[in-house]
Design a protein around this motif. Structure first.
Motif, PDB file in Angstrom:
ATOM      1  N   SER A  25      38.540  42.231  37.465  1.00  0.00           N
ATOM      2  CA  SER A  25      37.220  42.516  38.036  1.00  0.00           C
ATOM      3  C   SER A  25      36.927  41.684  39.289  1.00  0.00           C
ATOM      4  O   SER A  25      35.935  41.918  39.966  1.00  0.00           O
ATOM      5  N   ASN A  26      37.779  40.699  39.552  1.00  0.00           N
ATOM      6  CA  ASN A  26      37.561  39.783  40.665  1.00  0.00           C
ATOM      7  C   ASN A  26      36.262  39.005  40.494  1.00  0.00           C
ATOM      8  O   ASN A  26      35.540  38.731  41.451  1.00  0.00           O
ATOM      9  N   VAL A  27      35.967  38.660  39.230  1.00  0.00           N
ATOM     10  CA  VAL A  27      34.826  37.820  38.870  1.00  0.00           C
ATOM     11  C   VAL A  27      35.427  36.540  38.293  1.00  0.00           C
ATOM     12  O   VAL A  27      36.416  36.599  37.561  1.00  0.00           O
ATOM     13  N   SER A  44      25.971  41.899  41.031  1.00  0.00           N
ATOM     14  CA  SER A  44      27.241  42.312  41.634  1.00  0.00           C
ATOM     15  C   SER A  44      28.415  42.025  40.700  1.00  0.00           C
ATOM     16  O   SER A  44      29.328  42.848  40.589  1.00  0.00           O
ATOM     17  N   SER A  45      28.392  40.905  39.998  1.00  0.00           N
ATOM     18  CA  SER A  45      29.466  40.607  39.043  1.00  0.00           C
ATOM     19  C   SER A  45      29.422  41.563  37.854  1.00  0.00           C
ATOM     20  O   SER A  45      30.463  42.007  37.366  1.00  0.00           O
ATOM     21  N   LYS A  48      31.026  44.771  38.934  1.00  0.00           N
ATOM     22  CA  LYS A  48      32.485  44.626  39.006  1.00  0.00           C
ATOM     23  C   LYS A  48      33.109  44.677  37.617  1.00  0.00           C
ATOM     24  O   LYS A  48      34.155  45.314  37.411  1.00  0.00           O
ATOM     25  N   PHE A  51      33.106  48.265  36.266  1.00  0.00           N
ATOM     26  CA  PHE A  51      34.203  49.050  36.836  1.00  0.00           C
ATOM     27  C   PHE A  51      35.528  48.682  36.193  1.00  0.00           C
ATOM     28  O   PHE A  51      36.329  49.561  35.860  1.00  0.00           O
ATOM     29  N   ALA A  52      35.756  47.405  35.984  1.00  0.00           N
ATOM     30  CA  ALA A  52      37.017  46.956  35.388  1.00  0.00           C
ATOM     31  C   ALA A  52      37.185  47.475  33.963  1.00  0.00           C
ATOM     32  O   ALA A  52      38.308  47.729  33.514  1.00  0.00           O
ATOM     33  N   GLU A  56      31.491  52.224  34.618  1.00  0.00           N
ATOM     34  CA  GLU A  56      30.628  52.335  35.795  1.00  0.00           C
ATOM     35  C   GLU A  56      29.605  53.452  35.680  1.00  0.00           C
ATOM     36  O   GLU A  56      28.509  53.366  36.251  1.00  0.00           O
TER      37      GLU A  56
END
Length: 79
Positions: A25-27, A44-45, A48, A51-52, A56
């Motif tokens: 998730s790039n978190v 925003s996190s 993310k 979506f991961a 979503e």
């Protein structure tokens, strides 16, 4: 906290560790852990992570249900 708990259940259903979720998730791992522990996370996190986890589309229902101020409003709408 309810959203954090549901996210944790979804993560575990998919057999994804917190580390894997953070990576995909790039978190940050700290944010993922804090979210599961306290329910606190930036929007925003959260997006993310959704979506991961393939969730979503769940945001489509956010704020979509009408709020009722009385039982009578519910009854009147069903007529």
């Amino acid at each position: 906290m309810e959203i954090a708990n549901r996210m944790s259940v979804r993560r575990k259903e998919k057999k994804i560790t917190q580390v894997q979720l953070a990576d995909s998730s790039n978190v940050s791992l700290g944010s993922v852990k804090r979210f599961e522990r306290t329910g606190e996370i930036s929007l925003s996190s959260l997006i993310k992570i959704a979506f991961a986890l393939g969730c979503e589309n769940d945001f489509d229902e956010l704020f979509s249900k009408k709020g009722y101020s009385s039982i009578q409003e519910v009854i009147d709408e069903q007529k």
